[in-house]
Design an enzyme around this catalytic site. Structure first.
Site, PDB file in Angstrom:
ATOM      1  N   ASP A 132       0.543   5.442 -13.346  1.00  0.00           N
ATOM      2  CA  ASP A 132       0.044   5.103 -12.014  1.00  0.00           C
ATOM      3  C   ASP A 132      -0.645   3.735 -12.086  1.00  0.00           C
ATOM      4  OD1 ASP A 132      -0.576   6.198  -9.156  1.00  0.00           O
ATOM      5  OD2 ASP A 132      -2.568   5.719  -9.930  1.00  0.00           O
ATOM      6  N   TYR A 180      -6.992  -0.675  -4.775  1.00  0.00           N
ATOM      7  CA  TYR A 180      -6.003  -0.823  -3.704  1.00  0.00           C
ATOM      8  C   TYR A 180      -6.382  -1.970  -2.769  1.00  0.00           C
ATOM      9  CZ  TYR A 180      -4.265   3.775  -5.075  1.00  0.00           C
ATOM     10  OH  TYR A 180      -3.728   4.827  -5.776  1.00  0.00           O
ATOM     11  N   HIS A 218       4.698  13.151  -9.602  1.00  0.00           N
ATOM     12  CA  HIS A 218       3.942  11.943  -9.968  1.00  0.00           C
ATOM     13  C   HIS A 218       3.074  12.195 -11.196  1.00  0.00           C
ATOM     14  CE1 HIS A 218       1.715   8.202  -9.328  1.00  0.00           C
ATOM     15  NE2 HIS A 218       0.608   8.900  -9.508  1.00  0.00           N
TER      16      HIS A 218
END
Length: 302
Positions: free
Chosen positions: A101, A210, A277
């Site tokens: 990730d 982010y 994921h």
């Protein structure tokens, strides 16, 4: 079970906590959102038993590592320098870097910007930046829709508030509903992640990854994109690379595994069709098998 020890060090001006175990060639394990070093609980003992020295940090902003204020402290170049400095701090010239990730996104960049520090690269469910940009721009791809959560994270304080509601139950739902394997995250793992997210300043720091990305970094990431005051290359990663992908990832399209060979000259792609994921928790035995075989193959390169 391999015995691991907890340490702290200051690298690149930030205090990082890390777990270390084993002896042998260095393998650096980089976690993603919203985990920390414990994301590698199934990989650490397997790697130690296979003869490797493992270092698994809490990335800046996570768990008990330092949490610098402001979005600027979480730009990709800064995160890359954390990793480069950590390799040097552990008295090593280079290491195998493994990332999942966000840890995978950073690992791609470390390999591109500091090829002399990375002898092998393994990435789990994190797209090569050029492939990600391709899919975001493509009208045929659903990746823009899948990535809409990251746009929500750009809002000030609202995401933090929603995560804090009901004692970080959104974190619990993420780990309960996301994996394909119902045993991927036990009560201890979920409780650890909830406590880590509740650390003062942690949620904002984690979301700032982010926010920094979408405030310009996405355009400046490799390959072939100019970076101020940096020497650029053609963006091709030459180190032996293993890309492991849980194909039932809800946030990242399977198309992100296609065409990576254009940017990585020596890459093997392993698609795990029954994993999500959270691939190293969904299928730990298979991931360990693939990772150790990939690492052991280094002897054939020497």
């Amino acid at each position: 079970m391999a015995a691991w020890s907890h340490h702290e060090t200051i690298v690149n001006g930030v205090r990082l906590h890390y777990v270390e175990a084993g002896e042998g060639p260095l393998v650096l394990l980089l976690h993603g959102f919203p985990e920390h070093w414990y994301a590698w609980r199934e990989q650490i003992p397997a790697l130690v038993d296979a003869g490797y020295r493992v270092v698994a940090p809490d990335m800046r902003g996570y768990n008990v590592s330092e949490k610098p204020h402001g979005v600027e402290a979480y730009r990709i170049g800064t995160l890359v320098e954390d990793v480069r400095a950590l390799i040097e701090d552990r008295s090593e010239e280079h290491a195998t870097v493994v990332g999942h990730d966000w840890g995978g996104a950073i690992a791609w960049e470390v390999a591109a910007r500091h090829p002399d520090r990375v002898d092998r690269l393994c990435v789990l469910n994190a797209p090569h930046p050029a492939v990600y940009r391709r899919e975001i721009r493509s009208r045929r791809s659903d990746q823009r829709k899948r990535s809409s959560y990251a746009l929500f994270f750009q809002l000030p304080w609202v995401p933090e508030m929603l995560f804090r509601l009901r004692g970080y139950r959104a974190i619990e739902r993420m780990f309960r509903e996301g994996p394909e394997n119902p045993d991927a995250f036990d009560e201890e793992a979920v409780a650890r992640y909830e406590r880590a997210c509740a650390q003062p300043g942690a949620m904002t720091s984690m979301l700032n990854y982010y926010r920094a990305l979408f405030r310009g970094e996405l355009r400046s990431m490799l390959p072939g994109c100019s970076r101020p005051n940096e020497t650029t290359t053609d963006g091709v990663i030459s180190q032996p690379t293993l890309l492991i992908w849980g194909m039932r990832d809800r946030a990242l399209s399977p198309r992100l595994t296609e065409g990576v060979e254009r940017w990585v000259s020596d890459v093997r792609v392993e698609r795990l069709h029954e994993a999500s994921h959270w691939v190293q928790a969904d299928a730990p035995d298979r991931v360990n098998e693939l990772l150790i075989a990939f690492l052991d193959d280094r002897n054939g390169d020497e």
